[in-house]
Design a protein around this motif. Structure first.
Motif, PDB file in Angstrom:
ATOM      1  N   LYS A  12       0.842  -1.216   0.000  1.00  0.00           N
ATOM      2  CA  LYS A  12       0.000   0.000   0.000  1.00  0.00           C
ATOM      3  C   LYS A  12       0.870   1.257   0.000  1.00  0.00           C
ATOM      4  N   ASN A  13       1.976   1.203   0.737  1.00  0.00           N
ATOM      5  CA  ASN A  13       2.906   2.347   0.755  1.00  0.00           C
ATOM      6  C   ASN A  13       3.497   2.588  -0.618  1.00  0.00           C
ATOM      7  N   ILE A  14       3.869   1.504  -1.293  1.00  0.00           N
ATOM      8  CA  ILE A  14       4.461   1.632  -2.640  1.00  0.00           C
ATOM      9  C   ILE A  14       3.430   2.269  -3.579  1.00  0.00           C
ATOM     10  N   LEU A  15       2.183   1.836  -3.471  1.00  0.00           N
ATOM     11  CA  LEU A  15       1.153   2.310  -4.419  1.00  0.00           C
ATOM     12  C   LEU A  15       0.596   3.682  -4.041  1.00  0.00           C
ATOM     13  N   SER A  53      -8.366   7.506  -7.879  1.00  0.00           N
ATOM     14  CA  SER A  53      -7.158   6.663  -7.951  1.00  0.00           C
ATOM     15  C   SER A  53      -7.179   5.819  -9.233  1.00  0.00           C
ATOM     16  N   ASP A  54      -5.992   5.431  -9.681  1.00  0.00           N
ATOM     17  CA  ASP A  54      -5.913   4.620 -10.913  1.00  0.00           C
ATOM     18  C   ASP A  54      -6.515   3.229 -10.715  1.00  0.00           C
ATOM     19  N   PHE A  55      -6.407   2.717  -9.485  1.00  0.00           N
ATOM     20  CA  PHE A  55      -6.870   1.346  -9.207  1.00  0.00           C
ATOM     21  C   PHE A  55      -7.840   1.343  -8.027  1.00  0.00           C
ATOM     22  N   ILE A  56      -8.948   0.636  -8.213  1.00  0.00           N
ATOM     23  CA  ILE A  56      -9.886   0.412  -7.106  1.00  0.00           C
ATOM     24  C   ILE A  56      -9.843  -1.085  -6.825  1.00  0.00           C
ATOM     25  N   ARG A 321       1.746  -1.895 -13.044  1.00  0.00           N
ATOM     26  CA  ARG A 321       2.112  -0.477 -13.118  1.00  0.00           C
ATOM     27  C   ARG A 321       3.561  -0.306 -13.592  1.00  0.00           C
ATOM     28  N   GLU A 322       4.377  -1.266 -13.207  1.00  0.00           N
ATOM     29  CA  GLU A 322       5.794  -1.177 -13.601  1.00  0.00           C
ATOM     30  C   GLU A 322       6.084  -1.894 -14.914  1.00  0.00           C
ATOM     31  N   GLY A 323       5.019  -2.331 -15.579  1.00  0.00           N
ATOM     32  CA  GLY A 323       5.175  -2.979 -16.888  1.00  0.00           C
ATOM     33  C   GLY A 323       5.788  -4.362 -16.799  1.00  0.00           C
ATOM     34  N   ARG A 324       5.646  -5.016 -15.627  1.00  0.00           N
ATOM     35  CA  ARG A 324       6.279  -6.335 -15.449  1.00  0.00           C
ATOM     36  C   ARG A 324       5.282  -7.490 -15.521  1.00  0.00           C
ATOM     37  N   GLY A 325       4.023  -7.194 -15.767  1.00  0.00           N
ATOM     38  CA  GLY A 325       3.049  -8.298 -15.815  1.00  0.00           C
ATOM     39  C   GLY A 325       1.658  -7.776 -16.121  1.00  0.00           C
ATOM     40  N   GLU A 326       0.743  -8.734 -16.326  1.00  0.00           N
ATOM     41  CA  GLU A 326      -0.635  -8.314 -16.620  1.00  0.00           C
ATOM     42  C   GLU A 326      -1.404  -8.061 -15.321  1.00  0.00           C
TER      43      GLU A 326
END
Ligand code: SF4
Length: 356
Positions: A12-15, A53-56, A321-326
């Motif tokens: 959560k801190n990262i996001l 926010s971008d993600f819910i 978000r970091e382009g590392r996965g779906e």
């Protein structure tokens, strides 16, 4: 448990502000504790619509996440920790049933029919309601939404929950000749005349709430002096009549929270929610209230969201978000249902906020 809680906090801190985590009151207490806000389905729909926010990351069952997705903007992503968290009641009607039932009701009744769908339903039937100038309702506002259409001289096709419908009809003071059931075989209950019918009720039910009995209420009254019984309106009509209060999860929480210290409550709804109420307001807390379930009946679909799945979803959001996965377990509503479902949800909000 502690390790996973720490991990979730770290994610959560990262996001930061890019993710918001709403949780329904029936979620496991440890999931609610890590959410950003918890509420009943009306509050969650209204709050979800305000999020930027971008993600819910929606901790609830699928129809709730769908509702958030309908109200979200195009660039927001709605994710659910457990895609298999369904709702048997919501499965009891689909768009095709709703259309056929509406046609059948319109055939027997001369009145204008407004479809009113309980929030506990999927986007296809919400869209059907929007298309036909109806509205969504929740257990906290079913009375207000129903009154709105009846006051305009319209009759309701109310679905999918029969119990919420009949308990609302009772609160409105409707008589037996003013209510008719429509079965899942699409047959309207036999009546001499349908001229007076103001509510046509679909025959769906919630198995979590249907198990409570008048015997449970009587047993609780025998066991505890001065007990107040509060139940959810998805309970059977006789159970609601034998209780002291019926209301949505938010109304149950408010009643218990605002009651005097030492008061005694027998509660008829999802067990996880009652457990959380007992932990927050029960013996050993400053409130010292006695909060007992009338019977242990958890919603297994709400229970499917665990801390592990919450952590997994947050991890997937970070990787995406970091382009590392779906992005895993994203909820997307078919475009053809979006406008109608949004219209029906917004009609509910406007009626509740007295804007119509
Ligand atoms: S409590 Fe009942 S209506 Fe609510 S999600 Fe569970 S099964 Fe569906």
């Amino acid at each position: 448990m502690e390790k996973i809680i720490e991990q979730i906090k770290e994610y959560k801190n990262i996001l930061g502000n890019s993710v918001v985590i709403p949780a329904h009151h029936y979620q496991r207490p440890e999931v609610v504790a890590l959410s950003d806000f918890a509420g009943d389905s009306y509050m969650l729909a209204v709050e979800a619509a305000k999020q930027t926010s971008d993600f819910i990351l929606f901790c609830g069952v699928r129809f709730m996440a769908e509702g958030a997705s309908v109200l979200a903007s195009e660039n927001q992503h709605v994710v659910i920790p457990e895609l298999l968290a369904g709702c048997p009641m919501a499965d009891m009607i689909n768009e095709s049933h709703a259309r056929k039932a509406f046609e059948e009701i319109s055939r027997v009744s001369k009145r204008i029919i407004a479809p009113v769908v309980y929030m506990n339903s999927y986007a296809d039937v919400k869209s059907f309601c929007g298309e036909h100038d109806g509205a969504v309702c929740t257990s906290s506002n079913a009375l207000k939404i129903s009154s709105h259409f009846i006051a305009k001289g319209e009759s309701l096709f109310f679905f999918p929950d029969y119990n919420l419908g009949i308990n609302t009809a009772d609160s409105l003071g409707l008589k037996e000749n003013e209510v008719a059931r429509i079965g899942r075989d699409l047959k309207v209950e036999d009546k001499e005349s349908y001229d007076d019918v103001k509510m046509f009720l679909w025959d769906g039910f919630c198995h979590v709430h249907k198990v409570f009995t008048v015997g449970d209420v009587e047993a609780a009254r025998e066991k505890y002096d001065n007990i107040s019984i509060i139940v959810h309106p998805e309970c059977n009509r006789d159970v609601v009549k034998s209780s002291d209060i019926s209301g949505s999860t938010a109304q149950i929480l408010n009643q218990i929270r605002d009651s005097k210290p030492g008061s005694v409550w027998g509660v008829g709804t999802d067990y996880n929610f009652i457990d959380r109420l007992a932990r927050e307001y029960g013996p050993g807390t400053e409130h010292n209230k006695t909060i007992v379930p009338l019977r242990i009946s958890p919603c297994v679909n709400m229970e499917k969201t665990t801390l592990q799945k919450l952590a997994f979803s947050l991890e997937s959001i970070i990787e995406f978000r970091e382009g590392r996965g779906e992005l895993k377990s994203e909820i997307r509503v078919q475009q053809k249902y979006k406008d109608g479902a949004r219209k029906a949800l917004n009609s509910m909000i406007e009626i509740v906020e007295n804007k119509r």
